[in-house]
Motif scaffolding. Structure first.
Motif, short mmCIF file in Angstrom:
data_model
loop_
_atom_site.label_atom_id
_atom_site.label_comp_id
_atom_site.label_asym_id
_atom_site.label_seq_id
_atom_site.Cartn_x
_atom_site.Cartn_y
_atom_site.Cartn_z
N SER A 26 0.83 -1.21 0.00
CA SER A 26 0.00 0.00 0.00
C SER A 26 0.86 1.25 0.00
O SER A 26 2.01 1.23 0.48
CB SER A 26 -0.94 0.02 1.20
N ALA A 27 0.30 2.31 -0.56
CA ALA A 27 1.01 3.58 -0.66
C ALA A 27 0.04 4.71 -0.38
O ALA A 27 -1.17 4.58 -0.60
CB ALA A 27 1.58 3.74 -2.07
N VAL A 28 0.59 5.82 0.11
CA VAL A 28 -0.21 7.04 0.26
C VAL A 28 0.34 8.07 -0.71
O VAL A 28 1.56 8.25 -0.79
CB VAL A 28 -0.14 7.60 1.70
N VAL A 29 -0.55 8.72 -1.44
CA VAL A 29 -0.14 9.84 -2.28
C VAL A 29 -0.69 11.12 -1.67
O VAL A 29 -1.90 11.22 -1.40
CB VAL A 29 -0.67 9.71 -3.73
N ILE A 30 0.19 12.08 -1.41
CA ILE A 30 -0.26 13.37 -0.90
C ILE A 30 -0.76 14.18 -2.11
O ILE A 30 0.04 14.63 -2.95
CB ILE A 30 0.87 14.16 -0.18
N VAL A 31 -2.07 14.33 -2.20
CA VAL A 31 -2.68 15.12 -3.28
C VAL A 31 -2.66 16.57 -2.77
O VAL A 31 -3.61 17.04 -2.14
CB VAL A 31 -4.10 14.61 -3.60
N CYS A 32 -1.53 17.24 -3.06
CA CYS A 32 -1.26 18.51 -2.37
C CYS A 32 -2.19 19.64 -2.82
O CYS A 32 -2.35 20.63 -2.12
CB CYS A 32 0.19 18.90 -2.54
N GLY A 33 -2.81 19.49 -4.00
CA GLY A 33 -3.81 20.48 -4.44
C GLY A 33 -3.17 21.64 -5.17
O GLY A 33 -2.19 21.49 -5.88
N GLY A 34 -3.73 22.83 -4.98
CA GLY A 34 -3.20 24.01 -5.65
C GLY A 34 -4.24 24.66 -6.55
O GLY A 34 -5.05 23.97 -7.18
N CYS A 35 -4.20 25.99 -6.57
CA CYS A 35 -5.23 26.75 -7.30
C CYS A 35 -4.80 27.20 -8.68
O CYS A 35 -5.60 27.81 -9.41
CB CYS A 35 -5.62 27.98 -6.49
N SER A 36 -3.53 26.95 -9.05
CA SER A 36 -3.03 27.50 -10.32
C SER A 36 -3.43 26.62 -11.50
O SER A 36 -2.58 26.18 -12.29
CB SER A 36 -1.51 27.64 -10.26
N ILE A 37 -4.69 26.33 -11.61
CA ILE A 37 -5.16 25.52 -12.73
C ILE A 37 -6.63 25.84 -13.00
O ILE A 37 -7.40 26.11 -12.07
CB ILE A 37 -4.97 24.00 -12.45
N THR A 38 -6.98 25.84 -14.28
CA THR A 38 -8.38 25.89 -14.68
C THR A 38 -8.54 24.80 -15.74
O THR A 38 -7.53 24.29 -16.26
CB THR A 38 -8.76 27.24 -15.32
N PHE A 39 -9.76 24.51 -16.07
CA PHE A 39 -10.02 23.51 -17.10
C PHE A 39 -9.34 23.94 -18.41
O PHE A 39 -8.73 23.14 -19.11
CB PHE A 39 -11.54 23.37 -17.26
N GLU A 40 -9.43 25.25 -18.69
CA GLU A 40 -8.84 25.79 -19.91
C GLU A 40 -7.31 25.61 -19.93
O GLU A 40 -6.72 25.23 -20.94
CB GLU A 40 -9.21 27.28 -19.99
N HIS A 41 -6.66 25.90 -18.78
CA HIS A 41 -5.21 25.73 -18.70
C HIS A 41 -4.81 24.27 -18.92
O HIS A 41 -3.85 23.99 -19.62
CB HIS A 41 -4.70 26.16 -17.32
N LEU A 42 -5.58 23.37 -18.31
CA LEU A 42 -5.24 21.95 -18.46
C LEU A 42 -5.36 21.53 -19.93
O LEU A 42 -4.52 20.80 -20.45
CB LEU A 42 -6.15 21.09 -17.56
N ASN A 43 -6.37 22.06 -20.60
CA ASN A 43 -6.54 21.77 -22.02
C ASN A 43 -5.39 22.30 -22.85
O ASN A 43 -4.93 21.64 -23.79
CB ASN A 43 -7.84 22.40 -22.51
N LYS A 44 -4.88 23.50 -22.47
CA LYS A 44 -3.72 24.08 -23.18
C LYS A 44 -2.50 23.18 -22.99
O LYS A 44 -1.77 22.90 -23.93
CB LYS A 44 -3.42 25.48 -22.64
N TYR A 45 -2.29 22.74 -21.75
CA TYR A 45 -1.15 21.84 -21.47
C TYR A 45 -1.30 20.55 -22.27
O TYR A 45 -0.34 19.99 -22.79
CB TYR A 45 -1.07 21.49 -19.99
N LYS A 46 -2.54 20.09 -22.36
CA LYS A 46 -2.82 18.83 -23.08
C LYS A 46 -2.33 18.96 -24.53
O LYS A 46 -1.66 18.08 -25.06
CB LYS A 46 -4.33 18.57 -23.04
N GLN A 47 -2.66 20.11 -25.14
CA GLN A 47 -2.24 20.33 -26.53
C GLN A 47 -0.73 20.52 -26.61
O GLN A 47 -0.06 19.96 -27.47
CB GLN A 47 -2.96 21.55 -27.10
N GLN A 48 -0.19 21.33 -25.68
CA GLN A 48 1.26 21.63 -25.66
C GLN A 48 2.07 20.33 -25.65
O GLN A 48 3.11 20.24 -26.29
CB GLN A 48 1.57 22.47 -24.42
N PHE A 49 1.61 19.33 -24.89
CA PHE A 49 2.39 18.09 -24.76
C PHE A 49 1.87 16.97 -25.66
O PHE A 49 2.28 15.83 -25.52
CB PHE A 49 2.43 17.65 -23.28
#
Ligand code: PLV
Length: 321
Positions: free
Chosen positions: A296-319
């Protein structure tokens, strides 16, 4: 509000069926993204702010790529004091607006966090003002450590490994201190960074602190040029495996996590999830770095506000994902 009131919440620890299926061991997620102000930061920052206010501080000054600033602004508003947050130019405007929404005065300064921090130190030299460092302060680590105590209360069995990320190293110090508090000294930690924000890995490889020339990763919240001394020192005290993942893996982890758990996280947090999605455990085992079977493992889902759906989509295209 009384400065005795706890400003962070006890976050859920959930067993993740999709990530466990991928990993072939049980994966627990510590959902720090559900904290007020959006990330684990409020644990340590509220602890430090309260102590500063007890010593007479009336003006909290933060230098932050975003999340530490948001936590400081939230804490200041809850505790009834003024907040100024200095942010580097890499911080998106929507994060600046979130800071203003917490009643903070926002000042843009410099290209990276280290430059913003120099300006924050100037402002904090005013009477009644205190600098609230985003990661390098024992009160920050003490606050962050509380997440491990909660995990120890909630998990059925001691985990075999903990995944976390490293920016300036405050989170890592808190995790290690928490593991010590609950006497899990033998639980290894996988400390993940992204290429271009890998100051901990650079220090581990060099055997001393290293200052990166620049932050080139999209995971700007991991973007400290130098890791704090304590995080580096813990590397020789505790079993910590420093791992660096490409930005693409961090972004892909964000995308997969959105589908698997319907939770939107920024690449800084995606890097921790990449620990599972990019099969870090089998890789470390092949290199004989992790001993014994992982159940078993624990992942710290640290969170963070520097993301929007639009930004994630841009990153998706970028990569090209
Ligand atoms: N972000 C800091 C430092 O930036 C900030 O100013 O907000 N995950 C998220 C979502 C974060 O925001 C941060 C830190 C980290 C992880 C890493 O934590 P650290 O700095 O304590 O290792 C430069």
């Amino acid at each position: 509000m009384s400065d005795q009131k706890q400003l962070y919440v006890r976050t859920p620890l959930i067993e993740s069926t999709p990530l466990s299926k991928h990993a072939s061991f049980k994966v627990y997620l510590k959902l720090e993204n559900t904290q007020p102000a959006g990330s684990f930061k409020i644990r340590g920052i509220s602890n430090l702010c309260k102590k500063a206010i007890q010593k007479g501080c009336r003006h909290i000054v933060s230098s932050s790529g975003g999340n530490a600033g948001l936590a400081a602004a939230y804490a200041a508003r809850q505790l009834g004091v003024k907040a100024t947050v200095v942010i580097p130019e890499s911080t998106p405007e929507f994060v600046a607006q979130k800071l203003r929404d917490e009643n903070a005065t926002v000042e843009y300064h410099g290209r990276v966090w280290d430059e913003a921090n120099r300006r924050a130190l100037e402002i904090a030299s005013q009477p009644d003002a205190t600098i609230i460092h985003p990661f390098d302060n024992p009160d920050i680590w003490e606050g962050h450590a509380s997440m491990i105590e909660e995990i120890a209360d909630d998990i059925p069995l001691k985990p075999d490994v903990v995944f976390t990320v490293v920016g300036g190293g405050g989170l890592l110090c808190g995790v290690i201190q928490g593991l010590k508090r609950v006497r899990w000294n033998d639980v290894p930690v996988i400390a993940i960074e992204t290429v271009g924000a890998d100051c901990f890995n650079a220090a581990v490889n060099k055997g001393k602190l290293v200052t990166l020339p620049d932050i080139t990763s999209v995971a700007k919240s991991l973007g400290a040029l130098t890791v704090c001394q304590q995080a580096f020192d813990y590397h020789s005290e505790h079993e910590i495996h420093s791992v660096v993942v490409p930005d693409k893996d961090a972004v892909e982890a964000c995308l997969r996590f959105t589908d698997d758990h319907r939770i939107l996280v920024e690449p800084a947090c995606g890097a921790a999830l990449a620990g599972i999605y990019s099969d870090i455990v089998p890789k470390l085992q092949q290199q004989s770095k992790l001993r014994g079977a992982i159940q078993s493992a624990v992942v710290i889902v640290c969170g963070g506000c520097s993301i929007t759906f639009e930004h994630l989509n841009k990153y998706k295209q970028q990569f090209g994902l």
